[in-house]
Design an enzyme around this catalytic site. Structure first.
Site, PDB file in Angstrom:
ATOM      1  N   GLU A  58       1.473 -38.045  10.836  1.00  0.00           N
ATOM      2  CA  GLU A  58       0.092 -38.097  10.353  1.00  0.00           C
ATOM      3  C   GLU A  58      -0.152 -39.431   9.646  1.00  0.00           C
ATOM      4  O   GLU A  58       0.787 -40.066   9.156  1.00  0.00           O
ATOM      5  CB  GLU A  58      -0.090 -36.890   9.415  1.00  0.00           C
ATOM      6  CG  GLU A  58      -1.344 -36.799   8.609  1.00  0.00           C
ATOM      7  CD  GLU A  58      -2.617 -36.559   9.404  1.00  0.00           C
ATOM      8  OE1 GLU A  58      -2.888 -37.388  10.292  1.00  0.00           O
ATOM      9  OE2 GLU A  58      -3.343 -35.607   9.100  1.00  0.00           O
ATOM     10  N   ASP A  59      -1.398 -39.852   9.583  1.00  0.00           N
ATOM     11  CA  ASP A  59      -1.723 -41.104   8.903  1.00  0.00           C
ATOM     12  C   ASP A  59      -1.631 -40.988   7.382  1.00  0.00           C
ATOM     13  O   ASP A  59      -1.000 -41.807   6.723  1.00  0.00           O
ATOM     14  CB  ASP A  59      -3.130 -41.594   9.317  1.00  0.00           C
ATOM     15  CG  ASP A  59      -4.189 -40.494   9.279  1.00  0.00           C
ATOM     16  OD1 ASP A  59      -3.939 -39.417   8.699  1.00  0.00           O
ATOM     17  OD2 ASP A  59      -5.274 -40.711   9.845  1.00  0.00           O
ATOM     18  N   ASP A 117      -3.879 -36.175   2.070  1.00  0.00           N
ATOM     19  CA  ASP A 117      -4.898 -36.201   1.030  1.00  0.00           C
ATOM     20  C   ASP A 117      -4.767 -34.882   0.246  1.00  0.00           C
ATOM     21  O   ASP A 117      -3.904 -34.771  -0.618  1.00  0.00           O
ATOM     22  CB  ASP A 117      -6.251 -36.377   1.725  1.00  0.00           C
ATOM     23  CG  ASP A 117      -7.411 -36.585   0.773  1.00  0.00           C
ATOM     24  OD1 ASP A 117      -7.244 -37.325  -0.209  1.00  0.00           O
ATOM     25  OD2 ASP A 117      -8.484 -36.018   1.016  1.00  0.00           O
ATOM     26  N   PHE A 153     -11.116 -44.019  -1.133  1.00  0.00           N
ATOM     27  CA  PHE A 153     -11.330 -43.848   0.301  1.00  0.00           C
ATOM     28  C   PHE A 153     -10.900 -45.116   1.030  1.00  0.00           C
ATOM     29  O   PHE A 153     -11.350 -46.213   0.706  1.00  0.00           O
ATOM     30  CB  PHE A 153     -12.787 -43.516   0.623  1.00  0.00           C
ATOM     31  CG  PHE A 153     -12.943 -43.044   2.036  1.00  0.00           C
ATOM     32  CD1 PHE A 153     -12.646 -41.731   2.372  1.00  0.00           C
ATOM     33  CD2 PHE A 153     -13.345 -43.912   3.035  1.00  0.00           C
ATOM     34  CE1 PHE A 153     -12.743 -41.296   3.688  1.00  0.00           C
ATOM     35  CE2 PHE A 153     -13.444 -43.489   4.351  1.00  0.00           C
ATOM     36  CZ  PHE A 153     -13.145 -42.172   4.677  1.00  0.00           C
ATOM     37  N   ARG A 189     -10.556 -48.106  12.606  1.00  0.00           N
ATOM     38  CA  ARG A 189      -9.188 -47.637  12.836  1.00  0.00           C
ATOM     39  C   ARG A 189      -8.255 -48.757  13.275  1.00  0.00           C
ATOM     40  O   ARG A 189      -7.053 -48.703  13.073  1.00  0.00           O
ATOM     41  CB  ARG A 189      -9.172 -46.557  13.938  1.00  0.00           C
ATOM     42  CG  ARG A 189      -9.877 -45.264  13.566  1.00  0.00           C
ATOM     43  CD  ARG A 189      -9.589 -44.208  14.629  1.00  0.00           C
ATOM     44  NE  ARG A 189     -10.495 -43.089  14.572  1.00  0.00           N
ATOM     45  CZ  ARG A 189     -10.348 -42.037  13.782  1.00  0.00           C
ATOM     46  NH1 ARG A 189      -9.326 -41.979  12.953  1.00  0.00           N
ATOM     47  NH2 ARG A 189     -11.205 -41.046  13.793  1.00  0.00           N
TER      48      ARG A 189
HETATM   49  P1  IMP Z   1      -6.060 -33.510   4.054  1.00  0.00           P
HETATM   50  O1  IMP Z   1      -6.135 -32.288   4.891  1.00  0.00           O
HETATM   51  O2  IMP Z   1      -6.997 -33.433   2.877  1.00  0.00           O
HETATM   52  O3  IMP Z   1      -4.663 -33.878   3.608  1.00  0.00           O
HETATM   53  O4  IMP Z   1      -6.705 -34.663   4.885  1.00  0.00           O
HETATM   54  C1  IMP Z   1      -6.024 -35.375   5.748  1.00  0.00           C
HETATM   55  C2  IMP Z   1      -6.902 -36.189   6.663  1.00  0.00           C
HETATM   56  O5  IMP Z   1      -8.178 -36.534   6.114  1.00  0.00           O
HETATM   57  C3  IMP Z   1      -6.218 -37.497   6.919  1.00  0.00           C
HETATM   58  O6  IMP Z   1      -5.288 -37.353   7.936  1.00  0.00           O
HETATM   59  C4  IMP Z   1      -7.364 -38.376   7.291  1.00  0.00           C
HETATM   60  O7  IMP Z   1      -7.654 -38.233   8.643  1.00  0.00           O
HETATM   61  C5  IMP Z   1      -8.517 -37.857   6.465  1.00  0.00           C
HETATM   62  N1  IMP Z   1      -8.642 -38.688   5.257  1.00  0.00           N
HETATM   63  C6  IMP Z   1      -8.273 -38.369   4.006  1.00  0.00           C
HETATM   64  N2  IMP Z   1      -8.485 -39.381   3.151  1.00  0.00           N
HETATM   65  C7  IMP Z   1      -9.001 -40.385   3.899  1.00  0.00           C
HETATM   66  C8  IMP Z   1      -9.408 -41.739   3.599  1.00  0.00           C
HETATM   67  O8  IMP Z   1      -9.337 -42.235   2.462  1.00  0.00           O
HETATM   68  N3  IMP Z   1      -9.868 -42.458   4.645  1.00  0.00           N
HETATM   69  C9  IMP Z   1      -9.955 -41.977   5.916  1.00  0.00           C
HETATM   70  N4  IMP Z   1      -9.570 -40.735   6.232  1.00  0.00           N
HETATM   71  C10 IMP Z   1      -9.103 -39.952   5.239  1.00  0.00           C
HETATM   72 MG    MG Z   2      -5.926 -37.497  10.082  1.00  0.00          MG
END
Ligand code: IMP
Ligand code: MG
Length: 172
Positions: free
Chosen positions: A95-96, A99, A148, A161
């Site tokens: 995963e990237d 969050d 962000f 991206r």
């Molecule tokens: P989570 O489920 O809250 O952990 O969200 C994960 C996903 O939300 C990441 O894989 C990203 O695709 C997106 N995301 C969360 N924070 C950011 C950010 O700062 N920039 C862009 N995408 C984000």
């Molecule tokens: Mg993602």
């Protein structure tokens, strides 16, 4: 809008190489499938895969979380499932960014029901301050503050991206 570099190309490269080395050591002799989380995970997966010095298989899953573009709701929708039969194989979800942790928690639980030999998680970036669930991420790259960010796979409204470094967007 102004873009400020938060994580450089050099930092991303060094961390990816380090994680690739660890993964190679940990999975030697095992059947490993890297599962990239689309869309954001495609760049990290491509870089990481080339730092893993053993045979691997590669597949992708595409997910979207309901809710608005900057807040994860925790409800994950599978837009495209993996194609491969992963029964008995070791799965590493790539995963990237972590969050809230809700996406990876959901995916880990999902893969745990598919009869894999093991399911582990890797992410190149982490925002620990934002975590909503207690989640063990096995291979974590770079910790970043609660901002962000875009670039290195991460988008804002579908764009940015392809930026090779990670930027914070400031409204001007
Ligand atoms: P989570 O489920 O809250 O952990 O969200 C994960 C996903 O939300 C990441 O894989 C990203 O695709 C997106 N995301 C969360 N924070 C950011 C950010 O700062 N920039 C862009 N995408 C984000
Ligand atoms: Mg993602």
């Amino acid at each position: 809008m102004k873009f400020e570099v938060l994580v450089t190309k050099e930092q991303l490269e060094a961390k990816t190489a380090e994680l690739g080395k660890r993964i190679t050591e940990d999975y030697k002799g095992k059947e490993l499938v890297l599962v990239g989380v689309l869309k954001g995970g495609f760049i990290f997966l491509a870089d990481l895969a080339r730092k893993i010095d053993m045979e691997v298989m590669i597949d992708f899953i595409s997910v979207s979380s309901y809710g608005n573009s900057t807040q994860s709701s925790g409800v994950v929708k599978i837009l495209k499932d993996i194609d491969m039969d992963i029964t008995g194989k070791h799965v590493l979800i790539v995963e990237d960014l972590i969050d809230t942790g809700l996406t990876l928690q959901y995916l880990k639980e999902l893969f745990n029901t598919k009869g894999c030999a093991s399911v582990k998680l890797a992410a190149i970036m982490d925002k620990p301050d934002r975590r909503k669930v207690d989640l063990k991420v096995d291979y974590v790259g770079i910790e970043i503050p609660d901002e962000f960010v875009v670039g290195y796979g991460l988008d804002y409204a579908g764009k940015y991206r392809n930026l090779p470094e990670v930027y914070v967007i400031r409204e001007t």
